[in-house]
Enzyme design. Structure first.
Site, PDB file in Angstrom:
ATOM      1  NE  ARG A 196      15.615 -24.147  87.434  1.00  0.00           N
ATOM      2  CZ  ARG A 196      16.763 -24.386  88.026  1.00  0.00           C
ATOM      3  NH1 ARG A 196      17.786 -23.602  87.850  1.00  0.00           N
ATOM      4  NH2 ARG A 196      16.871 -25.404  88.843  1.00  0.00           N
ATOM      5  NE  ARG A 235      22.600 -17.922  89.294  1.00  0.00           N
ATOM      6  CZ  ARG A 235      23.508 -18.764  89.764  1.00  0.00           C
ATOM      7  NH1 ARG A 235      24.530 -18.315  90.442  1.00  0.00           N
ATOM      8  NH2 ARG A 235      23.392 -20.057  89.554  1.00  0.00           N
ATOM      9  NE  ARG A 290      20.789 -15.133  93.176  1.00  0.00           N
ATOM     10  CZ  ARG A 290      21.846 -15.479  93.881  1.00  0.00           C
ATOM     11  NH1 ARG A 290      22.754 -14.581  94.172  1.00  0.00           N
ATOM     12  NH2 ARG A 290      21.993 -16.721  94.301  1.00  0.00           N
ATOM     13  CG  ASP A 323      14.126 -24.619  93.878  1.00  0.00           C
ATOM     14  OD1 ASP A 323      14.712 -24.230  92.860  1.00  0.00           O
ATOM     15  OD2 ASP A 323      14.371 -25.704  94.427  1.00  0.00           O
ATOM     16  CE1 TYR A 345      19.081 -31.146  94.172  1.00  0.00           C
ATOM     17  CE2 TYR A 345      17.097 -32.103  93.202  1.00  0.00           C
ATOM     18  CZ  TYR A 345      18.296 -31.415  93.063  1.00  0.00           C
ATOM     19  OH  TYR A 345      18.704 -30.996  91.821  1.00  0.00           O
TER      20      TYR A 345
HETATM   21  O1  1CP Z   1      11.601 -19.719  85.738  1.00  0.00           O
HETATM   22  C1  1CP Z   1      11.322 -20.836  86.208  1.00  0.00           C
HETATM   23  O2  1CP Z   1      11.482 -21.901  85.578  1.00  0.00           O
HETATM   24  C2  1CP Z   1      10.685 -20.921  87.594  1.00  0.00           C
HETATM   25  C3  1CP Z   1      11.560 -21.140  88.672  1.00  0.00           C
HETATM   26  C4  1CP Z   1      12.265 -22.454  88.983  1.00  0.00           C
HETATM   27  C5  1CP Z   1      11.939 -23.803  88.723  1.00  0.00           C
HETATM   28  C6  1CP Z   1      10.811 -24.342  87.861  1.00  0.00           C
HETATM   29  C7  1CP Z   1      13.419 -22.466  89.775  1.00  0.00           C
HETATM   30  C8  1CP Z   1      14.109 -21.263  90.256  1.00  0.00           C
HETATM   31  N1  1CP Z   1      13.740 -23.772  90.074  1.00  0.00           N
HETATM   32  C9  1CP Z   1      12.867 -24.603  89.429  1.00  0.00           C
HETATM   33  C10 1CP Z   1      12.819 -26.070  89.463  1.00  0.00           C
HETATM   34  C11 1CP Z   1      13.979 -26.840  89.987  1.00  0.00           C
HETATM   35  N2  1CP Z   1      14.793 -26.557  91.050  1.00  0.00           N
HETATM   36  C12 1CP Z   1      14.365 -28.106  89.470  1.00  0.00           C
HETATM   37  C13 1CP Z   1      13.656 -28.826  88.369  1.00  0.00           C
HETATM   38  C14 1CP Z   1      13.998 -28.305  87.019  1.00  0.00           C
HETATM   39  C15 1CP Z   1      15.437 -28.514  86.592  1.00  0.00           C
HETATM   40  O3  1CP Z   1      15.895 -29.664  86.508  1.00  0.00           O
HETATM   41  O4  1CP Z   1      16.080 -27.489  86.323  1.00  0.00           O
HETATM   42  C16 1CP Z   1      15.471 -28.543  90.222  1.00  0.00           C
HETATM   43  C17 1CP Z   1      16.247 -29.825  90.039  1.00  0.00           C
HETATM   44  C18 1CP Z   1      15.737 -27.558  91.219  1.00  0.00           C
HETATM   45  C19 1CP Z   1      16.792 -27.597  92.292  1.00  0.00           C
HETATM   46  C20 1CP Z   1      17.633 -26.406  92.239  1.00  0.00           C
HETATM   47  N3  1CP Z   1      17.264 -25.188  92.694  1.00  0.00           N
HETATM   48  C21 1CP Z   1      18.902 -26.269  91.644  1.00  0.00           C
HETATM   49  C22 1CP Z   1      19.711 -27.397  90.967  1.00  0.00           C
HETATM   50  C23 1CP Z   1      20.651 -27.997  91.946  1.00  0.00           C
HETATM   51  C24 1CP Z   1      21.427 -29.159  91.332  1.00  0.00           C
HETATM   52  O5  1CP Z   1      21.075 -30.307  91.564  1.00  0.00           O
HETATM   53  O6  1CP Z   1      22.401 -28.878  90.604  1.00  0.00           O
HETATM   54  C25 1CP Z   1      19.306 -24.927  91.776  1.00  0.00           C
HETATM   55  C26 1CP Z   1      20.596 -24.300  91.340  1.00  0.00           C
HETATM   56  C27 1CP Z   1      18.247 -24.248  92.448  1.00  0.00           C
HETATM   57  C28 1CP Z   1      18.158 -22.789  92.755  1.00  0.00           C
HETATM   58  C29 1CP Z   1      17.339 -22.024  91.825  1.00  0.00           C
HETATM   59  N4  1CP Z   1      15.993 -22.277  91.603  1.00  0.00           N
HETATM   60  C30 1CP Z   1      15.489 -21.378  90.703  1.00  0.00           C
HETATM   61  C31 1CP Z   1      16.573 -20.485  90.338  1.00  0.00           C
HETATM   62  C32 1CP Z   1      16.447 -19.315  89.399  1.00  0.00           C
HETATM   63  C33 1CP Z   1      17.723 -20.910  91.033  1.00  0.00           C
HETATM   64  C34 1CP Z   1      19.095 -20.243  91.003  1.00  0.00           C
HETATM   65  C35 1CP Z   1      19.125 -19.313  92.159  1.00  0.00           C
HETATM   66  C36 1CP Z   1      20.141 -18.239  92.059  1.00  0.00           C
HETATM   67  O7  1CP Z   1      21.312 -18.559  92.233  1.00  0.00           O
HETATM   68  O8  1CP Z   1      19.734 -17.080  91.842  1.00  0.00           O
END
Ligand code: 1CP
Length: 343
Positions: A22, A26, A35, A72, A151
């Site tokens: 990640r 943000r 964004r 994602d 999910y």
């Molecule tokens: O920079 C990076 O790592 C690349 C981008 C990336 C990756 C690898 C994002 C962007 N998401 C992910 C993987 C991801 N997404 C996982 C596996 C890794 C982990 O456990 O963190 C999971 C579980 C998700 C699902 C997801 N997508 C969540 C979590 C929801 C929960 O269960 O609480 C969230 C908040 C997202 C949205 C998301 N994906 C990525 C970002 C930067 C965001 C936030 C978006 C925003 O609000 O701007």
């Protein structure tokens, strides 16, 4: 060969490669700017030029040793008809979760007949791979079959009670979802590899919910995904199963090249368990990055020394960067890891 690929192949490197799960997001002002202009996460992820730009941001700012494509894990359920959306101020949600037997049957039939259209992810990979310098490899990724199923069945993050209950009430249905996901995950990873990614990573963020059932409902399908990717693309694969330290020995034998380790166990112990036969990625607590500069330096050095001088360590966190992380703490971490020269 790049630092990351050398470490994945257990070859010596002059210093430890560093990237962060990640690393885009943000906590970075330049991310928030894109964004705001683009209208939200999905618009960014589905516009290859924006996804490429966000992928490059942390690499440019901190000089990290790898980029991970901005996307994602939930793009797969979205592409298979479950409809991903982000309500303002909330996490991701799927409009069409898999609840009834009929939902699962339709989902599996669609996946088998239609294939997976994630062309926008591949387009972003092509742009990012072309924009990155040769020494910075691009990582492609997907969710593990089980983490995707969490999910898909519950429709949103939280306790995933429906997914967990399904393994007792209808294990047959859960297995058909997992089988479909294993194929989709491999297809998605191979598409990203063909579009220029040099490493594949599988995120099993919720493997730790399974306890003793981890092998039956998660690792078994990760193994299938890894085998399918290896058969087609030959790129190294990293598997990160969160809160699964108890299963590290088995995970290390799933056919992958590296395992991601969280901060439940020290890397030295993880190395004993895996016998030095596989690379290890991790494992700083992301909360360290919310503390001060001195703490960041101390914890980084502790991890570097704990792993020792053997090859095969990729410095990373034990989970993703938190959105309240001050960017200057990542700068400190990058400087600390970069200046730690191996003998
Ligand atoms: O920079 C990076 O790592 C690349 C981008 C990336 C990756 C690898 C994002 C962007 N998401 C992910 C993987 C991801 N997404 C996982 C596996 C890794 C982990 O456990 O963190 C999971 C579980 C998700 C699902 C997801 N997508 C969540 C979590 C929801 C929960 O269960 O609480 C969230 C908040 C997202 C949205 C998301 N994906 C990525 C970002 C930067 C965001 C936030 C978006 C925003 O609000 O701007």
């Amino acid at each position: 060969m790049t630092l990351l690929l050398r470490s994945l192949a257990l070859q010596p490197t002059p210093r430890r490669p560093l990237w962060l799960m990640r690393q885009a997001g943000r906590y970075l002002p330049e991310y928030r700017k894109v964004r705001e202009k683009s209208g939200g996460f999905l618009a960014m992820a589905k516009t290859p030029e924006l996804a490429c730009e966000i992928t490059l941001q942390p690499v440019r700012r901190f000089g990290l040793d790898a980029a991970i494509i901005f996307s994602d894990i939930l793009t797969i359920p979205d592409a298979l008809g479950l409809q991903l959306r982000f309500a303002e101020g909330e996490g991701p949600k799927l409009n069409n979760p898999l609840r009834a037997e009929n939902d699962v049957a339709k989902f599996c039939a669609r996946a088998e007949s239609g294939g997976l259209d994630l062309e926008y992810v591949c387009a972003a990979c092509r742009l990012a791979a072309a924009a990155l310098p040769a020494e910075i490899p691009l990582i492609g990724f997907c969710g593990s079959p089980w983490t995707l199923a969490c999910y898909m069945i519950d429709g949103e993050g939280g306790g995933f009670w429906r997914a967990r209950a399904m393994r007792y009430s209808r294990p047959d249905l859960l297995h058909s979802i997992l089988q479909t996901n294993a194929r989709a995950a491999a297809e998605s990873l191979c598409g990203q590899m063909q579009a220029g990614c040099k490493v594949a990573m599988i995120f099993d963020s919720w493997g730790g919910l399974l306890g003793e059932d981890y092998e039956e409902f998660s690792l078994r399908y990760i193994r299938e995904t890894v085998a399918a990717v290896k058969a087609k693309c030959k790129t190294p694969v990293i598997v990160f199963s969160r809160q699964c330290a108890a299963h590290l020995a088995q995970t290390a034998k799933c056919g992958c090249d590296a395992v991601g380790v969280d901060w439940q166990i020290p890397l030295s112990r993880a190395r004993e368990i895996t016998g030095g036969k596989i690379a290890l990625q991790g494992n700083m607590d992301p909360a360290t990055l919310l503390a001060d500069k001195k703490a960041v330096q101390q914890e980084a050095l502790k991890i570097l020394r704990d792993y020792g001088n053997a090859p095969g360590h990729i410095f990373n966190l034990g989970h993703g960067v938190d959105k309240n992380t001050p960017p200057e703490n990542i700068q400190t971490l990058a400087e600390t890891v970069r200046s730690h020269i191996l003998p």
